[in-house]
Design an enzyme around this catalytic site. Structure first.
Site, PDB file in Angstrom:
ATOM      1  N   ASP A 213       0.817  -1.218   0.000  1.00 25.91           N
ATOM      2  CA  ASP A 213       0.000   0.000   0.000  1.00 25.91           C
ATOM      3  C   ASP A 213       0.853   1.271   0.000  1.00 25.91           C
ATOM      4  O   ASP A 213       2.024   1.244   0.359  1.00 25.91           O
ATOM      5  CB  ASP A 213      -0.882   0.048   1.260  1.00 25.91           C
ATOM      6  CG  ASP A 213      -2.049  -0.916   1.162  1.00 25.91           C
ATOM      7  OD1 ASP A 213      -2.083  -1.712   0.209  1.00 25.91           O
ATOM      8  OD2 ASP A 213      -2.908  -0.870   2.056  1.00 25.91           O
ATOM      9  N   ASP A 214       0.202   2.362  -0.363  1.00 27.05           N
ATOM     10  CA  ASP A 214       0.695   3.744  -0.189  1.00 27.05           C
ATOM     11  C   ASP A 214       1.783   4.190  -1.154  1.00 27.05           C
ATOM     12  O   ASP A 214       2.303   5.291  -1.032  1.00 27.05           O
ATOM     13  CB  ASP A 214       1.185   4.005   1.260  1.00 27.05           C
ATOM     14  CG  ASP A 214       0.107   3.752   2.295  1.00 27.05           C
ATOM     15  OD1 ASP A 214      -1.067   3.745   1.912  1.00 27.05           O
ATOM     16  OD2 ASP A 214       0.443   3.560   3.473  1.00 27.05           O
ATOM     17  N   HIS A 263      -5.847   3.055  -4.529  1.00 24.06           N
ATOM     18  CA  HIS A 263      -5.822   3.267  -3.065  1.00 24.06           C
ATOM     19  C   HIS A 263      -6.186   4.728  -2.749  1.00 24.06           C
ATOM     20  O   HIS A 263      -5.641   5.314  -1.835  1.00 24.06           O
ATOM     21  CB  HIS A 263      -4.428   2.905  -2.534  1.00 24.06           C
ATOM     22  CG  HIS A 263      -4.326   2.801  -1.041  1.00 24.06           C
ATOM     23  ND1 HIS A 263      -5.233   2.114  -0.265  1.00 24.06           N
ATOM     24  CD2 HIS A 263      -3.404   3.286  -0.156  1.00 24.06           C
ATOM     25  CE1 HIS A 263      -4.874   2.188   1.014  1.00 24.06           C
ATOM     26  NE2 HIS A 263      -3.778   2.906   1.107  1.00 24.06           N
ATOM     27  N   HIS A 267      -5.129   9.628  -0.210  1.00 20.99           N
ATOM     28  CA  HIS A 267      -5.219   8.941   1.077  1.00 20.99           C
ATOM     29  C   HIS A 267      -6.098   9.681   2.072  1.00 20.99           C
ATOM     30  O   HIS A 267      -5.717   9.919   3.209  1.00 20.99           O
ATOM     31  CB  HIS A 267      -3.822   8.714   1.663  1.00 20.99           C
ATOM     32  CG  HIS A 267      -3.720   7.428   2.447  1.00 20.99           C
ATOM     33  ND1 HIS A 267      -4.100   7.330   3.759  1.00 20.99           N
ATOM     34  CD2 HIS A 267      -3.303   6.198   2.085  1.00 20.99           C
ATOM     35  CE1 HIS A 267      -3.899   6.078   4.168  1.00 20.99           C
ATOM     36  NE2 HIS A 267      -3.413   5.371   3.174  1.00 20.99           N
ATOM     37  N   HIS A 354       3.741  -2.299   3.123  1.00 18.86           N
ATOM     38  CA  HIS A 354       3.721  -0.917   2.646  1.00 18.86           C
ATOM     39  C   HIS A 354       4.974  -0.619   1.836  1.00 18.86           C
ATOM     40  O   HIS A 354       6.047  -1.108   2.152  1.00 18.86           O
ATOM     41  CB  HIS A 354       3.589   0.059   3.818  1.00 18.86           C
ATOM     42  CG  HIS A 354       2.265  -0.063   4.500  1.00 18.86           C
ATOM     43  ND1 HIS A 354       2.030  -1.017   5.458  1.00 18.86           N
ATOM     44  CD2 HIS A 354       1.104   0.608   4.329  1.00 18.86           C
ATOM     45  CE1 HIS A 354       0.772  -0.904   5.858  1.00 18.86           C
ATOM     46  NE2 HIS A 354       0.186   0.066   5.193  1.00 18.86           N
TER      47      HIS A 354
HETATM   48 ZN    ZN Z   1      -2.842   3.345   2.981  1.00 15.46          ZN
END
Ligand code: ZN
Length: 396
Positions: A213-214, A263, A267, A354
Site C-alpha cells: 500500500d501507499d 488506493h 489517502h 507498505h
Molecule cells: Zn494506505
C-alpha cells in the site's frame, strides 16, 4: 560540426539524470482519533526542499500540538508538481478536517514571484476572468483589494492564480482558482487499452498474494526487482497523486506481471467525505493511471482500511482488504516484519505490506524465501480470485 554535436548531447544527458531525481515522500499515521496522510515532493534542489520540509514539519507538529480532543481529526497534505526547463512549480494542498489551505513554491535558480514571469497584464486578465466566471459571488471591494495575489503556479498551459477563502467572496468557502492561458491546451489522446499478458496458473497450487500500500515510492524500483529475481509478483495499491512522477517504474512493474490497484488519490479518510468527494478520490486515480499507464485497475483498497456502507455504495471496483498484516508500519525490526508476514499464512491468504518503508523492502526477500520453502506460489489479487473461481467450478 563537433562542437555542435557536443552541445546537443550534453543537455540531453543532464535532462535524463535530473528527471529521476524527484521523489515523493509519504507520512501516514493511523491512530484511533488522528489520521495523517502527507505526500510531498522531494526535488533534490536543496533550497527548495528545505522550504518544503520546513513547511511540512511545522504543519505536522502544529497539528499534533493543537490537541483538538473532541471527536476525530484528519490532516491531509496533497500536492501538484510541474517541472520544466529548471522551473519547479509546486502547490501543496493542506486540509485539516476539510478546511483547506494552499501553499505554493515556484523556483528557478531562486524562488520566483509573479514579477519574474514576464507575462503582461496578468492581473487585468485575472480581473476579467474573475467577473466573468464568479461575478455573482465575488465582492467588488474584495476584488479591488486582493486582486494582486502572490499565490500562483505554472504548468504547460496556464498560470494559475489562487484566491483563498474570504479574499474575493464572503459566500464562497473554497479557494477560487483563476487560470490564465499561456498556450493552446493540448487534448490528451487516449491510446487503446493494451491487452495485458495473462499468466496461466495451476489452480491446485498453494498460493498467496503479497500486497503493498501507499506507493509508489523511492523503494518501488528495488521492490519490483526483488520480486522479479525471486519469480514472484505482487499487487500494488497506489495513490493517484504519485502516478505521474513514478510513471516509468509503474510501467515496468506492470510489464513484470504485477498488478496495480486503486488506493484513492490522496489517502483521505473516506468515511468522513461526501459521496461526490469519495467518487472523485476513486475516479481521479483511475483516470491518472489510465492516462499515464494505459491500464485500468479493477481493484480498490480503502485508505486507512476505513470503509462503511456509503463508501461501498460509491465504488464500482472490487474492494480488497487483507488476511495477514506484517505490521511493517509499526515495527522497525526486519525479523519481526518477516515473522508477522510468514507465520500462520494459509492457502489463498492476502498479505499486507507498505511501499513507503525501507525496512519493508528489506524484509521482502526473506518473506518470499520462507513462504516458498513452505510451498507457496505468489500470485496477484486478480489471479487469486480466478483460482478461487476455478476451484469452485471444479467442486460444483
Ligand atoms: Zn494506505
Amino acid at each position: 560540426m563537433k562542437k555542435f554535436l557536443i552541445l546537443l548531447v550534453f543537455p540531453m544527458l543532464i535532462g535524463c539524470k535530473k528527471k529521476d531525481d524527484i521523489n515523493v515522500f509519504t507520512i501516514i499515521n493511523d491512530n484511533a482519533n488522528f489520521k495523517v496522510s502527507i505526500n510531498y515532493p522531494v526535488t533534490n534542489v536543496k533550497k527548495l526542499d528545505k522550504e518544503i520540509n520546513n513547511y511540512i514539519t511545522k504543519t505536522y507538529s502544529d497539528f499534533n500540538k493543537s490537541n483538538i480532543s473532541l471527536d476525530t481529526h484528519e490532516l491531509n497534505i496533497d500536492y501538484t508538481l510541474y517541472k520544466k526547463d529548471g522551473l519547479y512549480s509546486i502547490v501543496l494542498y493542506e486540509s485539516i478536517d476539510n478546511n483547506t489551505n494552499i501553499k505554493v513554491f515556484n523556483y528557478k535558480n531562486k524562488f520566483i514571484s509573479i514579477k519574474d514571469l514576464n507575462y503582461e497584464n496578468i492581473y487585468e486578465k485575472a480581473n476579467t476572468l474573475i467577473f466573468s466566471n464568479y461575478g455573482n459571488i465575488v465582492s467588488t471591494d474584495l476584488v479591488l483589494k486582493n486582486l494582486k495575489t502572490k499565490l500562483f503556479s505554472i504548468d504547460s498551459n496556464y498560470i494559475h492564480l489562487y484566491y483563498p477563502k474570504n479574499t474575493l467572496s464572503t459566500v464562497f468557502t473554497d479557494t477560487i482558482i483563476i487560470d490564465i492561458p499561456i498556450s493552446k491546451k493540448e487534448k490528451t489522446v487516449f491510446k487503446n487499452n493494451d491487452e495485458i499478458k495473462k499468466r496461466i496458473i495451476d489452480p491446485n497450487l498453494k498460493v498467496v498474494a503479497l500486497t503493498f500500500d501507499d506507493g509508489p515510492s523511492r523503494y518501488t524500483s528495488d521492490i519490483i526487482e526483488i520480486l522479479k529475481n525471486n519469480d514472484a509478483v505482487a499487487t500494488f495499491f497506489i495513490l493517484g497523486n504519485k502516478v505521474e512522477i513514478y510513471k516509468d517504474i509503474l510501467k515496468k512493474s506492470i510489464e513484470y506481471g504485477n498488478e496495480i490497484g486503486n488506493h484513492t488519490y490522496s489517502h483521505k479518510w473516506l468515511t468522513k467525505l461526501k459521496e461526490d468527494e469519495i467518487i472523485s478520490q476513486i475516479n481521479d486515480t483511475q483516470n491518472i493511471i489510465f492516462e499515464n499507464l494505459n491500464y485500468l485497475p479493477t481493484l480498490f483498497r480503502p485508505s486507512y482500511g476505513s470503509i462503511n456502507k456509503k463508501v461501498r455504495n460509491a465504488i464500482d471496483l472490487d474492494i480488497v482488504l487483507w488476511d495477514v498484516d506484517t505490521l511493517d508500519w509499526k515495527y522497525k525490526s526486519i525479523n519481526k516484519i518477516v515473522n508477522n508476514g510468514t507465520k500462520d499464512v494459509k492457502d489463498l491468504d492476502i498479505i499486507l505490506m507498505h511501499e513507503t518503508y525501507e525496512r519493508s523492502k528489506d524484509a521482502l526477500s526473506k518473506i518470499i524465501k520462507k513462504l516458498k520453502e513452505e510451498g507457496f506460489t505468489f500470485v496477484t489479487i486478480s489471479e487469486l480470485k480466478e483460482i478461487k473461481l476455478l476451484r469452485n467450478e471444479k467442486r460444483n
